[in-house]
Design an enzyme around this catalytic site. Structure first.
Site, short mmCIF file in Angstrom:
data_model
loop_
_atom_site.label_atom_id
_atom_site.label_comp_id
_atom_site.label_asym_id
_atom_site.label_seq_id
_atom_site.Cartn_x
_atom_site.Cartn_y
_atom_site.Cartn_z
CG ASP A 12 -1.86 1.09 1.32
OD1 ASP A 12 -1.33 2.52 0.92
OD2 ASP A 12 -2.84 1.41 2.18
CE1 TYR A 232 -3.16 -2.44 12.06
CE2 TYR A 232 -4.60 -0.57 12.27
CZ TYR A 232 -4.65 -1.75 11.69
OH TYR A 232 -5.06 -1.95 10.61
CE LYS A 235 -6.16 -6.74 11.73
NZ LYS A 235 -5.43 -7.74 12.74
C1 F6R Z 1 -7.55 -0.54 8.45
C2 F6R Z 1 -7.66 0.51 7.55
C3 F6R Z 1 -8.12 2.11 8.07
C4 F6R Z 1 -7.53 2.86 9.06
C5 F6R Z 1 -9.05 4.04 9.35
C6 F6R Z 1 -7.72 4.83 9.98
O1 F6R Z 1 -6.88 -1.42 7.62
O2 F6R Z 1 -6.58 0.94 6.83
O3 F6R Z 1 -9.95 1.25 8.70
O4 F6R Z 1 -7.28 2.17 10.11
O5 F6R Z 1 -9.52 4.88 8.48
O6 F6R Z 1 -7.50 5.01 9.77
P1 F6R Z 1 -6.36 6.76 9.92
O7 F6R Z 1 -6.12 6.74 12.00
O8 F6R Z 1 -4.76 6.94 9.30
O9 F6R Z 1 -7.33 8.20 9.59
MG MG Z 2 -4.01 2.09 3.75
MG MG Z 3 -4.95 -2.38 2.49
#
Ligand code: F6R
Ligand code: MG
Ligand code: MG
Length: 384
Positions: A12, A232, A235
């Site tokens: 990504d 984190y 995933k």
């Molecule tokens: C799941 C994922 C998204 C982010 C969510 C919050 O793998 O990547 O669900 O966790 O959009 O993202 P932030 O904390 O970057 O605003």
């Molecule tokens: Mg992403």
């Molecule tokens: Mg992804």
């Protein structure tokens, strides 16, 4: 006879918009980088699932090859530069290291690779999932290679009658074990039924199969972003490569498990349980509640080292019912809001931002005492 290697390497490098999709200009940049360095490749194709790009490469260098991994890293770097220009979300997210060193494993991207002797006609499927973890492949891989109710070839085809050998990785303890079906099926299920810890890494044919038992027929990416980054960062949405037909499960047997939208960890904030939805490539963007988790299936014929394809294999009305069921399950789970079992259990949220919320409360907790029925010896403990 020289072998061919299929490497599916994913990362990504920036979401468009948020974490929902990739941007066509990033994909073009990645493709142009591969074109510039195509001399060591036999063939390549770039695909995407949600906010992840997958490079499908064929070459003669074998698995874990430094030049191939460096080429993939360079392509993702070129994509990152465009993602930064466009201000895409999380630009360069999965390139966790400043510079490439030896192998993409441990640096952020995920890789599933298979080296094999090419057959006169060699069909493969590259699966790519978004908003979930590598263990999400456990259930479908078990069904494909271990379950005669899914794969009648295990019963009908003499080449498959001996079953398959599964290489299982314990991704917490960094150890592995080989288990063979049908005789070890119960032990195998004891492990892989806990997919956040035990993952199917590779599957091999057994003696008696007309394909070489030394050459794996399926491989899943198992990198763990959280261990690499120490915190984190999403995933580590996995990829898998599966070989098919002629003594191996047929394409229809390889796809059949996806008629059941099994529950996986991931989805919103990597913190929820959701149904795995098989989708055609044009529907891979994860916009509802950053999901639901989904999977694409890119079919190729590997021909003299080239990739003929992709055939968008989930673009079949026969998967419509699975998609409908997945959406109904998604509605049901969403009604739980922040409650388990829609939200993951606490131990699986250890590396998310939830512990910060818990820490902020730490001063407010009050120790309970015997007047509230708590035994004396436990009330003596100081409040942490
Ligand atoms: C799941 C994922 C998204 C982010 C969510 C919050 O793998 O990547 O669900 O966790 O959009 O993202 P932030 O904390 O970057 O605003
Ligand atoms: Mg992403
Ligand atoms: Mg992804």
């Amino acid at each position: 006879m020289t072998t061919i290697t299929v490497s599916a390497i994913k990362a990504d490098v920036g979401g468009y918009v948020g974490h929902s999709d990739t941007h066509p200009r990033v994909r073009e940049a990645v493709e142009s980088s591969l074109t510039d360095h195509a001399d060591i490749l036999e063939g390549f194709h770039v695909t995407s699932a949600g906010d992840d790009l997958q490079l499908v490469l064929t070459h003669r260098q074998g698995i874990d090859d430094e030049r191939i991994h460096e080429l993939a890293w360079g392509a993702f770097e070129r994509g990152t530069a465009v993602a930064e220009d466009l201000g895409l979300y999380g630009a360069g997210q999965d390139l966790l290291s400043e510079a490439f060193s030896g192998n993409v494993r441990g640096l952020g991207p995920g890789a599933a690779e298979l080296e094999f002797t090419e057959r006169p006609s060699d069909p493969i499927v590259v699966f790519a999932m978004d908003k979930t973890e590598p263990g999400a492949f456990n259930l479908p891989m078990y069904k494909v290679f271990g379950d005669p109710f899914n794969t009648p070839g295990l019963v009908i085809d003499p080449s498959m009658n001996e079953g398959f050998s599964f290489e299982i990785w314990d991704i917490e303890e960094n150890r592995k074990v080989f288990l063979e079906t049908p005789e070890d099926a119960h032990e195998l299920l004891a492990l892989i039924g806990a997919p956040s810890r035990y993952v199917i890494k590779r599957v091999y044919p057994r003696e008696g199969n007309k394909n070489d038992p030394a050459e794996p027929v399926a491989s899943v990416s198992t990198e763990k972003l959280v261990d690499v980054a120490g915190e984190y960062v999403g995933k580590d949405d996995p990829v898998a490569v599966v070989r098919s037909q002629s003594g191996l499960p047929a394409i229809g047997e390889v796809l059949e498990p996806f008629t059941f939208p099994h529950m996986v960890s991931g989805w919103m904030r990597g913190s929820h349980v959701g149904p795995m939805m098989p989708v055609p490539m044009e529907y891979s963007q994860t916009s509802r509640f950053d999901g639901p988790p989904r999977c694409i299936a890119a079919g190729f014929q590997v021909t003299n080292g080239n990739l003929v394809g992709p055939n968008d294999l989930f673009d079949d009305v026969a998967f419509d019912r699975a998609r409908k069921q997945a959406n109904e399950q998604a509605d049901y789970l969403r009604e739980h809001g922040p409650f388990e079992p829609h939200r993951l259990p606490l131990e699986e949220l250890e590396y998310t931002t939830l512990p910060e919320i818990m820490d902020a409360l730490s001063e407010d907790w009050q120790r309970m005492d015997s007047s509230e029925g708590v035994p004396e010896e436990t009330t003596a403990k100081p409040v942490e």
